[in-house]
Design a protein around this motif. Structure first.
Motif, short mmCIF file in Angstrom:
data_model
loop_
_atom_site.label_atom_id
_atom_site.label_comp_id
_atom_site.label_asym_id
_atom_site.label_seq_id
_atom_site.Cartn_x
_atom_site.Cartn_y
_atom_site.Cartn_z
N GLN A 93 2.72 0.21 -1.94
CA GLN A 93 2.67 0.21 -0.48
C GLN A 93 2.14 1.54 0.01
O GLN A 93 2.30 2.59 -0.64
CB GLN A 93 4.08 -0.03 0.10
N TYR A 94 1.50 1.52 1.19
CA TYR A 94 0.85 2.73 1.72
C TYR A 94 1.81 3.93 1.74
O TYR A 94 1.49 5.01 1.24
CB TYR A 94 0.32 2.47 3.14
N ASP A 128 4.63 4.40 0.15
CA ASP A 128 5.06 4.80 -1.18
C ASP A 128 3.99 5.66 -1.86
O ASP A 128 4.31 6.67 -2.51
CB ASP A 128 5.34 3.56 -2.05
#
Length: 778
Positions: A757-758, A760
């Motif tokens: 995810q972005y 993360d």
């Protein structure tokens, strides 16, 4: 993103609280008053509730008594009076005010405005001689005359009486006029010295009529705002009063001017005067003869007013076209001629450039390049260059030009603007001299634009009622400028491009609990330069956006700043040409970890690609980097981030063959496959691998990988596509195979870098950057 230096005021919080409580103001309005230097409740109260008591007796002005007596004599004897005005908005409204008062008193009065191209600025000997021939006996100048010594001396020789009313800086010697009315002559006699030309004319009208000329105050407001004089004391009151009258004006000319400006009367503000009315009145004088502009303002016929307002509007459009064309030519010169581009003072000159708009073009160039600028129109017949200058903070244009009097036979102005005439062959010499002078007084930092932010606010302080309360502080202008608000340390909740060509950007700012709409006109590029999850500061104007009778607070974005690094997610983006358009290619380093990636992207990226080598220095890497493919090891990414500390990271992480979704074969799969090969003794991969994959429901790639692991561990041999089992091989763990380790790390990297995810991914990259900082601190 900003390339400006922000200067943010920090208002005294105790004083802000005091103003809030004592004046019943929202925090926003109280902050503005404190930022503008108000120190006591009494000062602020007087400012907020200014009334007619601020209007000074016109007879306090030196020469007013004598001027009134001479004019009344002329009226009684029906002598011919000529009002002689300047060709800008201030001069046009000045003539309108004074001539209206004289007509009201029954005077025999006409007016004239010099032609910018024929007569130049100020008193004209040609026009004064013409006046004498026409039987004029008294000339009253408005918004000019204080420096017209020569023509005024000629007028006196011709037997004319001259009354000068002006507000410009006097020269060393005053003209030999019969009377001079000037708010600063003699210094200190009149209580307020910053009147515009129309303000001085209004004072004379007041004295002549014996009452405050309420019906003329609209014209005073227009001329005062357009002439950029300080909006305090009398000027502030006159503009405020004038705006109140303009919103219900009975003057058909002003009604027509509002109509062609596409503004409703009740919505007229000081911005209407400065950006709509003023430019239209100015345009006619910039392009030709402005005399009929006074006829327009004074007309009482609605049809005539509409016709003339339409003419002014057309002239203004023509002026805009001329400015646009000249600006384009000037920009081409700056960007294509080395000696102009490399100079610290921009000087551009061209034959045929309209001298009436060179000042506007100079301002446009200062906005674009933030250098002192001179724009000159060349007259080949006369062999001269004539034009205007605009400057920046730190370069006193008047003083720097003054050092070149030997090649500047005529010039004048002040620190930020000037006008001049010189021989055309001296233009290059002036450029060289001013460049050398600027090298002494301007540092590199001086050439970075300044953004003054005088009201820092939090999103939680902003709502419709607060903005409406701030509007009660108007009018804004010189000396009390419209506030520039700063919203520090906020974040973007949502962002999208809007408009037919996606030229604009719409955002929602805040922390989720308190939010604020923001819009950036012609700032669609911000959507490609800003990302979520970072701390940003915004600067701009606070407005009320009304739609379907619903009001909402909104920030009109002027500038954006952040000290945070940013992650731009290009993963899965196959349209390389599209995302290349969104980044500054020349400022960006494109990094590949594999030679085949370089080969693949070489024809697609118009810049050399850096093949990462941990043995080489990274000093050539810029602060904007693109990771084109996945690294072999995450340490490679860490090395780059910690060494370069980039401000922008574009994550592409191209993978030719992803292993993530296949994952790693299980131990059971390896055991089954090895047992299968051991039983068969040999297995023809080319002929039977697909059948085996289909039978087991495994992928062909998975079987090839397991075969390669067995080959590396010397469990099998492979020759011409035939895999043969090796008897009694050394016992070795599957996990010890290099190819196994590489695939396992590749799968982990894909999970961490390509499919995360972005937020993360950003958190992990941020941790990589911070490890260097922690190490340095230790």
């Amino acid at each position: 993103m900003t390339n400006k230096r922000w200067r943010i005021q920090q208002p005294d919080e105790q004083l802000v609280t005091l103003f809030q409580q004592a004046l019943q103001l929202p925090t926003l309005a109280a902050k503005i008053l404190v930022a503008r230097g108000f120190q006591t409740v009494e000062e602020a109260q007087a400012f907020l509730h200014m009334d007619e008591q601020v209007v000074h007796d016109p007879f306090l002005m030196h020469g007013m008594k004598e001027a009134v007596e001479r004019i009344r004599q002329a009226i009684e004897q029906q002598q011919s009076i000529l009002v002689y005005a300047d060709y800008d908005s201030d001069g046009i409204t000045s003539a309108t005010v004074l001539k209206s008062a004289l007509v009201e008193l029954g005077a025999n009065v006409t007016h004239v405005i010099p032609n910018r191209f024929i007569d130049g600025y100020g008193p004209s000997e040609r026009l004064f001689r013409q006046a004498a021939e026409d039987g004029v006996q008294l000339i009253i100048t408005v918004d000019n005359g204080i420096a017209g010594n020569g023509p005024i001396a000629v007028a006196k020789e011709l037997g004319l009486d001259i009354i000068v009313t002006d507000h410009h800086e006097p020269a060393g010697t005053l003209p030999e006029a019969d009377v001079i009315i000037h708010p600063r002559i003699p210094e200190g006699q009149y209580p307020f010295g910053e009147l515009a030309g129309v303000g001085v004319a209004f004072k004379l009208a007041h004295a002549l009529l014996g009452r405050f000329p309420e019906h003329l105050v609209e014209f005073v407001a227009i001329g005062t705002v357009a002439d950029l004089v300080p909006l305090h004391d009398e000027n502030r009151y006159l503009v405020k009063r004038g705006l109140e009258h303009l919103q219900r004006t009975q003057h058909v000319s002003l009604q027509a001017l509002a109509k062609v400006s596409d503004v409703a009367l009740e919505e007229i503000t000081e911005e209407t005067l400065g950006f709509s009315f003023g430019p239209r009145l100015n345009a006619i004088g910039r392009l030709g003869d402005a005399t009929e502009a006074v006829d327009f303002l004074m007309t009482q016929d609605a049809d005539t007013a509409m016709q003339m307002a339409t003419l002014l509007d057309e002239k203004n459009k023509e002026r805009k076209d001329i400015v646009a064309d000249m600006t384009k030519q000037a920009i081409d010169m700056v960007e294509n001629i080395d000696e102009i581009r490399d100079s610290r003072v921009l000087i551009v000159a061209e034959e045929g450039w309209n001298p009436g708009v060179v000042g506007i073009v100079a301002s446009r160039l200062v906005e674009r390049y933030y250098k002192p600028t001179i724009v000159l129109g060349i007259d080949l017949e006369k062999g001269i260059a004539k034009g205007s200058a605009r400057s920046i903070e730190g370069f006193n244009m008047y003083l720097e030009l003054d050092k070149n009097r030997d090649i500047l036979p005529a010039f004048g102005g002040h620190p930020m603007a000037a006008g001049m005439t010189l021989a055309m062959e001296d233009v290059d010499e002036l450029r060289e001299r001013l460049h050398e002078q600027a090298m002494v007084c301007l540092t590199e930092e001086d050439l970075i634009p300044i953004l003054e932010i005088d009201v820092p606010v939090d999103v939680s302080e902003i709502d419709v009622s607060a903005i409406e309360a701030v509007r009660t502080l108007a009018p804004y202008g010189v000396g009390f400028t419209k506030p520039m608000y700063g919203i520090p340390k906020t974040s973007i909740q949502s962002m999208r491009k809007i408009g037919a060509n996606e030229d604009h950007v719409k955002m929602e700012l805040g922390d989720g609990k308190h939010t604020l709409d923001a819009i950036g006109f012609h700032k669609g590029y911000l959507a490609d330069e800003l990302t979520k999850g970072i701390e940003l500061s915004f600067a701009g104007d606070l407005q009320i956006n009304e739609w379907n009778n619903h009001k909402k607070a909104q920030l009109l974005i002027s500038d954006v700043h952040t000290d945070d690094w940013q992650l731009f997610d290009l993963r899965g983006g196959n349209k390389i040409s599209k995302w290349l358009q969104k980044m500054p290619i020349e400022e960006t380093t494109f990094i590949a970890f594999k030679r085949e990636t370089v080969d693949y992207f070489t024809t697609l990226i118009p810049k050399e690609i850096a093949l990462y080598d941990e043995e080489k220095e990274l000093s050539t890497y810029t602060s904007y980097i693109v990771f084109l493919d996945l690294p072999k090891h995450e340490q490679q990414v860490k090395h780059i981030l910690q060494t370069v500390q980039p401000m922008r990271v574009y994550a592409h992480f191209h993978v030719a063959n992803s292993h993530l979704f296949e994952g790693m074969p299980t131990r059971e799969q390896f055991i089954w496959y090895y047992s299968f090969l051991k039983k068969r003794r040999e297995f023809h991969l080319r002929q039977h691998l697909n059948d085996l994959a289909k039978h087991k429901g495994w992928s062909r790639a998975m079987l090839i990988f397991m075969t390669q692991v067995f080959f590396e561990l010397k469990f099998v041999t492979i020759e011409n596509g035939l895999a043969k089992i090796i008897d009694n091989p050394d016992k070795r763990a599957i996990e010890s195979a290099t190819i196994y380790k590489e695939r396992k790390e590749q799968v982990a990297l894909e999970q961490k870098l390509l499919y995360a995810q972005y937020m993360d991914l950003r958190d992990w990259l941020d941790l990589c950057r911070q490890e260097q900082s922690v190490s340095e601190e230790e």
